[in-house]
Design an enzyme around this catalytic site. Sequence first.
Site, PDB file in Angstrom:
ATOM      1  CD1 TRP A  20       0.392   0.265   3.340  1.00 31.06           C
ATOM      2  CD2 TRP A  20      -0.382  -1.803   2.971  1.00 31.06           C
ATOM      3  NE1 TRP A  20       0.803  -0.510   4.383  1.00 31.06           N
ATOM      4  CE2 TRP A  20       0.344  -1.794   4.197  1.00 31.06           C
ATOM      5  CE3 TRP A  20      -0.954  -3.000   2.534  1.00 31.06           C
ATOM      6  CZ2 TRP A  20       0.504  -2.939   4.974  1.00 31.06           C
ATOM      7  CZ3 TRP A  20      -0.792  -4.131   3.319  1.00 31.06           C
ATOM      8  CH2 TRP A  20      -0.071  -4.094   4.517  1.00 31.06           C
ATOM      9  CD  GLU A  33      -3.551   2.942   7.197  1.00 29.89           C
ATOM     10  OE1 GLU A  33      -3.683   2.463   8.340  1.00 29.89           O
ATOM     11  OE2 GLU A  33      -2.436   3.106   6.660  1.00 29.89           O
ATOM     12  CD  GLN A  38      -6.810  -3.145  18.088  1.00 31.24           C
ATOM     13  OE1 GLN A  38      -6.910  -3.931  19.006  1.00 31.24           O
ATOM     14  NE2 GLN A  38      -5.831  -2.230  18.082  1.00 31.24           N
ATOM     15  CB  THR A  39      -5.387  -6.572  11.461  1.00 31.13           C
ATOM     16  OG1 THR A  39      -6.755  -6.610  11.863  1.00 31.13           O
ATOM     17  CG2 THR A  39      -5.058  -7.816  10.656  1.00 31.13           C
ATOM     18  CG  LEU A  76      -8.977  -9.380   8.538  1.00 34.46           C
ATOM     19  CD1 LEU A  76      -7.594 -10.003   8.628  1.00 34.46           C
ATOM     20  CD2 LEU A  76      -9.041  -8.395   7.392  1.00 34.46           C
ATOM     21  N   GLY A  77     -11.862 -11.201  11.153  1.00 31.09           N
ATOM     22  CA  GLY A  77     -12.367 -10.700  12.420  1.00 31.09           C
ATOM     23  C   GLY A  77     -12.841  -9.251  12.367  1.00 31.09           C
ATOM     24  CE1 TYR A 116      -2.533   4.731  12.239  1.00 29.17           C
ATOM     25  CE2 TYR A 116      -4.362   3.485  11.285  1.00 29.17           C
ATOM     26  CZ  TYR A 116      -3.023   3.840  11.293  1.00 29.17           C
ATOM     27  OH  TYR A 116      -2.186   3.344  10.357  1.00 29.17           O
ATOM     28  CG  ASP A 134      -0.067   2.782  15.280  1.00 27.77           C
ATOM     29  OD1 ASP A 134       0.798   3.499  15.830  1.00 27.77           O
ATOM     30  OD2 ASP A 134       0.225   1.818  14.551  1.00 27.77           O
ATOM     31  CB  CYS A 188      10.178   0.546  19.760  1.00 23.64           C
ATOM     32  SG  CYS A 188       9.936   1.011  21.484  1.00 23.64           S
TER      33      CYS A 188
END
Length: 355
Positions: A20, A33, A38-39, A76-77, A116, A134, A188
């Site tokens: 992307w 996006e 959450q993925t 995918l939920g 976000y 995020d 991180c």
Amino acid sequence: MSFSSKILDWYHENKRSLPWRKSTDPYKIWLSEIILQQTRVEQGLPYFEKFKATFPTVFDLAKAPADQVMKLWEGLGYYSRARNLHFTAKFIATELNGIFPNTHTAILGLKGVGPYTAAAIASFAFGLPHAVVDGNVFRVLSRVFGIKTPIDTTLGKKEFNQLADTLLAKDKAAVYNQAIMDFGATQCTPANPNCTICPMQKHCTAFSDKLIPVLPIKSKKIKKRDRFFNYLVFKNADTIVLNKRQQKDIWLNLYDFPLVEANSLLSEKELLENEVFQKIIGTQAFTIKKASKPFKQLLTHQKIVAIFWEIELKSALLVNDSSFFEVKQKNINNFAFPKIVDLYFKDKSLYLELF
DNA sequence: AAGACGGGGGA
DNA sequence: TCCCCAGTCTT
């Protein structure tokens, strides 16, 4: 050297190659996006490719049947993302002539787009100076600046958003936003970040104070409830009965089977005596062939155990619930199922027995 | 402000 | 098991 300069330098040497990022087409950016909310990137990647190939433009997505969108999203939920994605595609196609909104305010107004995602689209597609915040950014900022305010509170969100805005490299918002998220995702990391090779080490409050393992701080903890699903798999010749989930519950608009939810998995005797079961079966003749093994699935707020009762009918089920309908077994692939139903279908012995 | 909403992967 | 993931919406 400034924080953003260090992040940008690090990114120059360490950035990931992600599909992307090759485009500034707001439709593709938006699609990616929503998928990535959450993925994990690795989990979302194949879905992005599928959607891009199946729906090259917002018009293609807008005119698709809802079931096709849900089917592509299957597995995918967080299916509200798919429902909102489709809704917003139709909105853009019909109300906006297919032109993606190009201001932060308008983007934020789209269904399924929160703070976000609005900042991500605004910066990636239009170069607008809005800082993304995020999970990665919360972690990086809380550690580098030693911020102990819980990130899941109103105060914490405000504090981190303000800091992110002041740190943003406004003239290169797009690349900076990508950079800080990549830094969080690969350098991180939540557990065991490799601080020995981190360019931020000398300036990292969490590193010097040995707070890496405790930052960022979350205040709330979630509680799970147990649910027991006794699914009724009615078979009659080459058809089975499906249920479209329409109540306000998990898996809205996905498909499963007529369901007897109870405080436990039921024995055959308990099932036969169950009111819901009796209401569904009515006066029809049936034979319980077998019960599956229990299947388990963990959701964020629920622990689900399901067994599947395979029940043979002499004739078509007299449907008394508008959500129930018969389908030829060979056509079940057209419907999107929750993971636990998919697991049942894929279970080898049952699969062979059913089909 | 708190809860609901999926599924997968790592420790 | 528990935690986290390119969060958002509802109550």
